[in-house]
Design an enzyme around this catalytic site. Structure first.
Site, PDB file in Angstrom:
ATOM      1  N   GLY A 195      40.716  38.655  40.931  1.00 53.42           N
ATOM      2  CA  GLY A 195      40.322  39.810  41.724  1.00 53.42           C
ATOM      3  C   GLY A 195      38.999  39.531  42.407  1.00 53.42           C
ATOM      4  CB  CYS A 199      32.755  39.296  36.525  1.00 55.36           C
ATOM      5  SG  CYS A 199      32.371  39.832  38.198  1.00 55.36           S
ATOM      6  CG  LEU A 200      35.679  35.188  40.386  1.00 52.97           C
ATOM      7  CD1 LEU A 200      36.378  35.250  41.736  1.00 52.97           C
ATOM      8  CD2 LEU A 200      35.848  33.816  39.754  1.00 52.97           C
ATOM      9  CG  HIS A 233      36.524  43.766  36.869  1.00 49.31           C
ATOM     10  ND1 HIS A 233      35.941  43.197  35.753  1.00 49.31           N
ATOM     11  CD2 HIS A 233      35.987  43.124  37.945  1.00 49.31           C
ATOM     12  CE1 HIS A 233      35.077  42.255  36.154  1.00 49.31           C
ATOM     13  NE2 HIS A 233      35.097  42.180  37.476  1.00 49.31           N
ATOM     14  CD  GLU A 234      38.102  43.106  41.410  1.00 50.33           C
ATOM     15  OE1 GLU A 234      37.129  43.072  42.192  1.00 50.33           O
ATOM     16  OE2 GLU A 234      38.256  42.265  40.495  1.00 50.33           O
ATOM     17  CG  HIS A 281      33.005  44.220  41.419  1.00 55.36           C
ATOM     18  ND1 HIS A 281      31.777  43.643  41.169  1.00 55.36           N
ATOM     19  CD2 HIS A 281      33.912  43.456  40.760  1.00 55.36           C
ATOM     20  CE1 HIS A 281      31.946  42.581  40.386  1.00 55.36           C
ATOM     21  NE2 HIS A 281      33.224  42.441  40.129  1.00 55.36           N
ATOM     22  CD  GLN A 335      33.304  40.176  42.791  1.00 54.96           C
ATOM     23  OE1 GLN A 335      34.437  40.590  42.940  1.00 54.96           O
ATOM     24  NE2 GLN A 335      33.004  39.324  41.823  1.00 54.96           N
TER      25      GLN A 335
HETATM   26 ZN   LIG Z   1      34.133  41.052  38.937  1.00 52.50          ZN
END
Ligand SMILES: [Zn+2]
Length: 172
Positions: free
Chosen positions: A46, A96-97, A138-139, A142, A51
């Site tokens: 995701g 998370c990236l 999660h997204e 963000h 991000q």
């Molecule tokens: Zn994330």
């Protein structure tokens, strides 16, 4: 298509609330293509627009590498998403990236319903559980300037910050 740089904690762009997408045009389409490519190259499941430094309410989710055949979801693009139902609770590991090399268990709703627009601007609703429910929450976090580490207990948050500071010092 092009890869975009994934911003990492503590980049302030991750903390700002994102704005509603008002225009669905070719520039937005290009951004979506770049985000999908960036997510897959990372690799991740995701990615939210902030991000990659773009403060818009847009995220992409691709669980195809993590699911069994029976549960396949196609690539999902969510624009201006809203959580309209949250039910139950689960405690599962997340990463998370934007926070590389860190994973911890986070409490989330077990089932959700999300209302969003697709990449053509059409509104749709999606009910999800399991991995997809987790990814959606999660997204959407963000897009509200929240990271999964914000949802840890205060002790775990403290440990995360300490570990993160140590990692920074070791890099220098
Ligand atoms: Zn994330």
């Amino acid at each position: 298509m092009a890869l975009r740089e994934i911003r990492t904690y503590p980049d302030p762009v991750l903390r700002n609330k994102t704005s509603r997408v008002e225009r669905i045009d070719s520039a937005l389409d290009r951004l979506i293509e770049d985000m999908v490519e960036t997510m897959r190259a990372a690799p991740g499941v995701g990615l939210a627009a902030n991000q990659v430094g773009v403060p818009l309410q847009l995220a992409v989710i691709d669980l195809s590498s993590r699911e069994d055949e029976e549960q396949r979801h196609p690539l999902l693009v969510i624009i201006n998403p809203e959580l309209v139902v949250m039910e139950g609770s689960v405690l599962e590991e997340e990463g998370c990236l934007s926070i590389p090399d860190y994973a911890e268990k986070v409490k989330r709703a077990a089932r959700v319903k999300v209302r969003a627009q697709d990449r053509t601007g059409k509104q749709f609703e999606l009910e999800a559980e399991g991995l997809m429910a987790k990814a959606l929450q999660h997204e959407i976090d963000h897009l509200n300037g929240l990271l999964f580490v914000d949802r840890l207990s205060s002790l775990k948050k403290h440990l995360f910050k300490r570990r993160f500071k140590k990692a920074l010092i070791e890099k220098e």
